[in-house]
Design an enzyme around this catalytic site. Structure first.
Site, short mmCIF file in Angstrom:
data_model
loop_
_atom_site.label_atom_id
_atom_site.label_comp_id
_atom_site.label_asym_id
_atom_site.label_seq_id
_atom_site.Cartn_x
_atom_site.Cartn_y
_atom_site.Cartn_z
N LYS A 26 -17.58 -6.85 -10.57
CA LYS A 26 -17.24 -6.09 -9.37
C LYS A 26 -17.78 -6.72 -8.08
CE LYS A 26 -21.13 -3.49 -8.09
NZ LYS A 26 -22.06 -4.29 -8.79
N GLY A 54 -23.95 0.00 -10.47
CA GLY A 54 -23.83 1.01 -11.50
C GLY A 54 -24.78 2.19 -11.32
N ASN A 55 -25.99 1.90 -10.79
CA ASN A 55 -26.99 2.98 -10.68
C ASN A 55 -26.69 3.96 -9.55
OD1 ASN A 55 -27.68 0.72 -9.00
ND2 ASN A 55 -29.56 1.82 -8.52
N LYS A 64 -24.01 -11.38 -7.66
CA LYS A 64 -24.25 -10.78 -6.32
C LYS A 64 -24.51 -11.89 -5.30
CE LYS A 64 -26.38 -6.73 -8.38
NZ LYS A 64 -25.11 -6.02 -8.57
N LYS A 119 -18.59 -10.87 -21.99
CA LYS A 119 -19.04 -9.61 -21.40
C LYS A 119 -19.10 -8.51 -22.47
CE LYS A 119 -19.65 -6.67 -17.96
NZ LYS A 119 -20.83 -6.66 -17.14
#
Ligand code: ADP
Ligand code: MG
Length: 310
Positions: A211, A14-15, A273, A132
């Site tokens: 994602k 996101g960053n 991740k 979420k």
């Protein structure tokens, strides 16, 4: 037949577009993309590149916009997701094009941003337990009028949706063809638009797919040579946030699985991740790395990030 370049899949956190504390103006998002895109432009000379990306803050902003206006019909989450794939795809594509031009790349580089659906299982247990959080915060009075699933947080009530597991990337065949034709492909934005399959038809569902997990499914499908998950930390650490915190640099599958079991990687941030990279390395034997956005090139060279090895 010419030798094909190896395939590099980079999942941008996101960053890459909106950093912590920023509101996410268009200028900020373009500015933030400069460094990642410069690195990806250079890497694209040696690799066939596929880019995936998050969309949490952009979905949040669109939801806030539509919640603050009653004159325009509200769009369901799947449509909001598609909107963000379009806006972020555009930003990535144009920033990458600029980076390539600045590098003096003469030959034409083809790009494509692809609206991507990801199939989920309608019987996924995640649908029974939405976890979420998305969109704006509501006061108790506002929350009482809403029909969403809500959770109470420190800052007020918030809508929650299910986060089911990604099963398959619908446009996988198209993505593979485009990679073979040397296109840089931007896809699976925000984990993809979640759909369920009813015979030959797909229909969107109200959910958000992680994602990193969706990118891992894609990385396996396209048999990527390197899968990179780029975020705002140097890599995965054990004892995160404690004085004895230790960054993992090269870590073997059995060892990292022990750390997963011991709870070092929380759900919703580092957990997916690590799991995404584990699943990829386990099934392909290829390189999988978690790194900082500023270190994408260094981690390809093997000198930064957390690399999970067989
Ligand atoms: P992205 O938008 O890139 O998906 P996330 O916020 O979901 O980023 O995940 C990255 C964050 O995970 C880091 O900023 C860090 O605060 C957090 N984190 C939690 N546990 C760990 C850990 N064990 N090692 C490193 N970072 C961790
Ligand atoms: Mg995340």
């Amino acid at each position: 037949m010419t030798d094909k370049k190896p395939i590099l899949l980079i999942a941008l956190g996101g960053n890459a577009l909106i950093q912590k504390g920023q509101t996410g103006t268009a200028d900020q998002q373009f500015e933030n993309l400069n460094l990642p895109m410069k690195q990806i432009a250079e890497l694209s000379r040696k690799y066939r590149v596929v880019i995936t990306h998050g969309n949490g803050p952009q979905v949040g902003n669109l939801l806030l916009q539509q919640e603050s206006c009653d004159e325009v019909p509200k769009m369901p989450l799947e449509v909001i997701g598609a909107m963000t794939q379009g806006q972020i795809g555009y930003m990535i594509e144009s920033s990458l094009d600029t980076a390539l031009m600045e590098m003096g790349v003469d030959e034409e580089q083809d790009f494509v941003s692809l609206i991507t659906y990801v199939v989920v299982d309608e019987n996924d247990p995640a649908f029974q337990k939405p976890t979420k959080p998305i969109g704006p915060f509501y006061t108790e009075a506002e929350a009482a009028k809403l029909s969403y699933n809500l959770v109470k947080t420190d800052k007020g009530y918030r809508r929650v949706v299910a986060s089911p597991k990604p099963v398959a990337i619908v446009e996988c065949k198209e993505i593979k063809k485009l990679i073979d034709m040397d296109f840089i492909v931007i896809c699976c934005g925000g984990g993809g638009i979640p759909v369920v399959r009813k015979e030959r038809r797909f229909s969107g569902v109200e959910a958000v797919i992680d994602k990193d997990l969706a990118s891992s499914v894609l990385a396996r499908e396209i048999n990527a040579d390197i899968f990179i998950v780029a975020s705002d930390v140097e890599g995965a650490a054990v004892d995160w946030g404690k004085p004895e915190q230790r960054l993992l640099r090269k870590v073997a599958l059995p060892e990292i699985k022990e750390y997963v079991k011991a709870g070092h990687f929380p759900e919703g941030s580092m957990g997916p991740k690590v799991n995404a990279v584990i699943q990829f390395v386990e099934s392909t034997g290829n390189r999988g790395i978690i790194c900082n956005l500023d270190d994408i090139q260094k981690s390809v060279e093997g000198v930064a990030g957390t690399e999970i090895c067989q």
